[in-house]
Design an enzyme around this catalytic site. Sequence first.
Site, PDB file in Angstrom:
ATOM      1  N   LYS A 258      13.931  -3.700  -5.871  1.00  0.00           N
ATOM      2  CA  LYS A 258      13.380  -4.721  -4.977  1.00  0.00           C
ATOM      3  C   LYS A 258      14.133  -4.655  -3.664  1.00  0.00           C
ATOM      4  O   LYS A 258      15.328  -4.348  -3.633  1.00  0.00           O
ATOM      5  CB  LYS A 258      13.559  -6.131  -5.575  1.00  0.00           C
ATOM      6  CG  LYS A 258      13.202  -7.266  -4.610  1.00  0.00           C
ATOM      7  CD  LYS A 258      13.548  -8.633  -5.153  1.00  0.00           C
ATOM      8  CE  LYS A 258      13.273  -9.709  -4.097  1.00  0.00           C
ATOM      9  NZ  LYS A 258      13.565 -11.080  -4.586  1.00  0.00           N
TER      10      LYS A 258
ATOM     11  N   GLU B  10      17.004 -23.402  -0.554  1.00  0.00           N
ATOM     12  CA  GLU B  10      17.665 -22.624  -1.602  1.00  0.00           C
ATOM     13  C   GLU B  10      19.173 -22.834  -1.621  1.00  0.00           C
ATOM     14  O   GLU B  10      19.879 -22.500  -0.667  1.00  0.00           O
ATOM     15  CB  GLU B  10      17.354 -21.135  -1.431  1.00  0.00           C
ATOM     16  CG  GLU B  10      17.902 -20.275  -2.552  1.00  0.00           C
ATOM     17  CD  GLU B  10      17.358 -18.864  -2.538  1.00  0.00           C
ATOM     18  OE1 GLU B  10      17.732 -18.074  -3.424  1.00  0.00           O
ATOM     19  OE2 GLU B  10      16.552 -18.547  -1.641  1.00  0.00           O
TER      20      GLU B  10
ATOM     21  N   GLU C  72       9.696 -10.456  -9.334  1.00  0.00           N
ATOM     22  CA  GLU C  72      10.557 -10.667  -8.171  1.00  0.00           C
ATOM     23  C   GLU C  72      11.648 -11.682  -8.482  1.00  0.00           C
ATOM     24  O   GLU C  72      12.813 -11.520  -8.094  1.00  0.00           O
ATOM     25  CB  GLU C  72       9.701 -11.143  -6.984  1.00  0.00           C
ATOM     26  CG  GLU C  72      10.479 -11.386  -5.716  1.00  0.00           C
ATOM     27  CD  GLU C  72       9.623 -11.937  -4.592  1.00  0.00           C
ATOM     28  OE1 GLU C  72      10.198 -12.486  -3.631  1.00  0.00           O
ATOM     29  OE2 GLU C  72       8.383 -11.826  -4.675  1.00  0.00           O
TER      30      GLU C  72
ATOM     31  N   GLU D  42       2.970 -14.291   4.041  1.00  0.00           N
ATOM     32  CA  GLU D  42       4.055 -15.086   3.466  1.00  0.00           C
ATOM     33  C   GLU D  42       5.146 -15.344   4.494  1.00  0.00           C
ATOM     34  O   GLU D  42       5.653 -16.473   4.615  1.00  0.00           O
ATOM     35  CB  GLU D  42       4.646 -14.386   2.246  1.00  0.00           C
ATOM     36  CG  GLU D  42       5.802 -15.153   1.615  1.00  0.00           C
ATOM     37  CD  GLU D  42       6.360 -14.480   0.383  1.00  0.00           C
ATOM     38  OE1 GLU D  42       7.600 -14.508   0.201  1.00  0.00           O
ATOM     39  OE2 GLU D  42       5.560 -13.934  -0.406  1.00  0.00           O
TER      40      GLU D  42
ATOM     41  N   LYS E 120       6.514 -19.020   6.093  1.00  0.00           N
ATOM     42  CA  LYS E 120       7.924 -19.422   6.125  1.00  0.00           C
ATOM     43  C   LYS E 120       8.368 -19.765   7.551  1.00  0.00           C
ATOM     44  O   LYS E 120       9.169 -20.685   7.748  1.00  0.00           O
ATOM     45  CB  LYS E 120       8.791 -18.314   5.534  1.00  0.00           C
ATOM     46  CG  LYS E 120       8.586 -18.140   4.032  1.00  0.00           C
ATOM     47  CD  LYS E 120       9.323 -16.940   3.483  1.00  0.00           C
ATOM     48  CE  LYS E 120       9.169 -16.844   1.967  1.00  0.00           C
ATOM     49  NZ  LYS E 120       9.808 -15.654   1.394  1.00  0.00           N
TER      50      LYS E 120
END
Length: 400
Positions: A153, A205, A249, A385, A389
């Site tokens: 990834k 986060e 992911e 995406e 954001k």
Amino acid sequence: MDMLARTHPDPRAGDLAGFQPGDSLFTAQGLGFHGRGCLLRAAPREDVGACAARLLAQADELRAEADTSEPAAADASAARPLLLGLLPYDPAGPAPALLRVPRSLRRIDAPRVLPPARGGAIRQRREHPDQAGYERGVSAALERIARADGLRKLVLSRTLELELEHPLDLPEVLARLWRASPHGHTYALPVSEDGPDYFLGASPELLVRREGRRVRVHPLAGTAARHADATEDARIARALLDSPKDLLEHAVVVEAIEAALRPLCRTLDIPSRPGLTSTARLWHLGTLIEGELADAAISALDLAIALHPTPAVCGLPTADARRAIAALEPFERGYFAGTAGWCDAAGDGAWAVAIRCAHASGRRLTLSAGAGIVPGSVPELEYQETGNKLRTILDALGLH
């Protein structure tokens, strides 16, 4: 001398109108640390862990000297010296770690009223890379992953550079970011010594939080845009929970965090499946990981250094992903995808992943956002995406 790092009730609690150039802000769980001035700061390129310990020890000595010459504080629980900091994405890159002990500190509550978004005209706007360039980068990333040479990834990001008609109104923007993400982490730290340049954002986060021996980590990976219709929004959330691409992911991130934390913890509790975390615009897959440290001497900053960067902002394996990102991204990330937070002399603290962010300098802003690329990623959807954001900061600016 100002009383060092005293936290106390403030009649203007929740009011960021007094935020001035050079001030610092970090919020978590509805409370914020508003630092003013700089009593002590890290030397350029000084070892981060050793530097933090030195700064906090010196600050504690200075506070003790101040306590002998000033009346005792009415609040017997006045805080120990506290350090606010910002670590770059790449410790070996051009952006240095920024660690400061504020000259004075107050705790403030979240704003009770959402300030109106006055907006402002954009004089210039530039995507770097543009949509076609970003999608080519995603395709190149997928090719690297498909070679089966170990890369599983990588996170590919892009920037949006804006020039505004008027300079940024920091108190208004920070209040809007905090109100829009009350359970997240709003941060603003001066990048330059005199304060005109800022790195700011509102991260959903948590990289790590330490309270005594207790450790909490809440990685997010796997994203879907929310919908105004409640029924459709619920369908999108359920689809995200069942998405093989997004579950993969996310699993890569949890696996790497477990590998970093397991040697440091006496116990570690990791749920078997992720849950959902939401912001005003996005759904995320999230896993709340909790544990107990084996060694009480390990500080929140030590943990942040051990975990950063997670595959949520870099990739896996880390070294391979770093090299791929350096080859594919046409810019330096600086503090984007780094970590912002605080630590005290007891080792407690909280550090958030530095995302949903902007580097502001007067009328100029650089916004950054990334997307995790794994097998099954679609270049056009990854571009969308990153756009979703970027809206976190654009909403706070009143820009559409």
